[in-house]
Scaffold this motif. Structure first.
Motif, PDB file in Angstrom:
ATOM      1  N   ASP A   1       0.826  -1.210   0.000  1.00 26.68           N
ATOM      2  CA  ASP A   1       0.000   0.000   0.000  1.00 26.68           C
ATOM      3  C   ASP A   1       0.859   1.259   0.000  1.00 26.68           C
ATOM      4  O   ASP A   1       0.618   2.203  -0.757  1.00 26.68           O
ATOM      5  CB  ASP A   1      -0.944   0.006   1.207  1.00 26.68           C
ATOM      6  N   ARG A   2       1.873   1.277   0.849  1.00 25.79           N
ATOM      7  CA  ARG A   2       2.743   2.455   0.907  1.00 25.79           C
ATOM      8  C   ARG A   2       3.637   2.550  -0.325  1.00 25.79           C
ATOM      9  O   ARG A   2       3.934   3.654  -0.805  1.00 25.79           O
ATOM     10  CB  ARG A   2       3.602   2.418   2.169  1.00 25.79           C
ATOM     11  N   LEU A   3       4.054   1.415  -0.851  1.00 30.14           N
ATOM     12  CA  LEU A   3       4.876   1.445  -2.058  1.00 30.14           C
ATOM     13  C   LEU A   3       4.090   2.008  -3.237  1.00 30.14           C
ATOM     14  O   LEU A   3       4.652   2.713  -4.091  1.00 30.14           O
ATOM     15  CB  LEU A   3       5.399   0.042  -2.388  1.00 30.14           C
ATOM     16  N   LYS A   4       2.798   1.724  -3.294  1.00 29.42           N
ATOM     17  CA  LYS A   4       1.969   2.300  -4.361  1.00 29.42           C
ATOM     18  C   LYS A   4       1.910   3.819  -4.237  1.00 29.42           C
ATOM     19  O   LYS A   4       2.023   4.539  -5.232  1.00 29.42           O
ATOM     20  CB  LYS A   4       0.559   1.711  -4.301  1.00 29.42           C
ATOM     21  N   ILE A   5       1.754   4.301  -3.008  1.00 32.23           N
ATOM     22  CA  ILE A   5       1.723   5.748  -2.783  1.00 32.23           C
ATOM     23  C   ILE A   5       3.075   6.366  -3.147  1.00 32.23           C
ATOM     24  O   ILE A   5       3.142   7.425  -3.783  1.00 32.23           O
ATOM     25  CB  ILE A   5       1.365   6.065  -1.316  1.00 32.23           C
TER      26      ILE A   5
END
Length: 205
Positions: free
Chosen positions: A105-109
């Protein structure tokens, strides 16, 4: 086959030397004794202006593990925005959850924030419990271009067997950059053994 040599550097002097000795690309970090953290904006600007080859910049707020607080994550996103204003062509980063799986999730952001800059996932990939699951997850994140790995071993030579499998898993979607004590001396053997196209190291040239 074209081989790309990426030199890990931490100063204007080391960047210029790496370029002069044949590096095709640089990864700029601070605190190499901590395996690299985000360099300050002045250093980024000076290095980019002093070389002709592409400069990737490490986005890592501190040494240690790759599990970050909300404040640290915001620091990473802010650093990416600075890199974009400075003309950095690509960033290097990575985030894990407490169980060492990828924090997708954070890598997508992070990748969305970096757009249109490509993202290389650094050696945090070598800590995940299932590297092949992680590779499939990274394939689904738009903007992630490559993975830096030593095959979940201390050195690329020790991890050669895993690196071969990872190269196959990456396919055409992701580029595997071979890292982990890759020196001038060991490089020819790695090229023959792995047949990879990109290699990374502090003493690669």
């Amino acid at each position: 086959m074209t081989i790309i040599l990426e030199a890990c550097v931490d100063s204007v002097e080391s960047a210029a030397s790496a370029e002069a000795h044949g590096a095709h690309r640089l990864e700029l970090c601070a605190n190499l004794h901590l395996d690299g953290t985000t360099p300050d904006s002045d250093l980024i600007r000076l290095v980019i202006s002093s070389v002709q080859i592409p400069v990737k910049v490490m986005i890592r707020p501190r040494g240690g593990d790759f599990v970050y607080s909300e404040a640290e994550f915001k620091e990473m996103l802010d650093a990416i925005e600075v890199c974009k204003t400075l003309g950095v062509p690509e960033i290097v980063s990575g985030i894990l959850r407490k169980d060492n799986t990828l924090d997708v999730d954070r890598l997508k952001i992070l990748a969305q924030t970096a757009h249109p800059l490509p993202v290389t996932i650094h050696k945090c990939i070598d800590l995940v419990p299932d590297v092949f699951e992680a590779i499939e997850e990274l394939k689904q994140i738009h903007g992630v271009r490559s993975i830096l790995s030593s095959g979940q071993a201390s050195t690329a030579s020790q991890g050669a067997g895993m690196l071969k499998k990872m190269l196959l898993a990456c396919g055409e979607r992701l580029t595997l950059i071979v890292a982990g004590k890759v020196t001038q001396q060991i490089l020819p053997e790695l090229i023959v053994t792995l047949d990879a196209t990109e290699y990374h190291g502090r003493q690669i040239i």
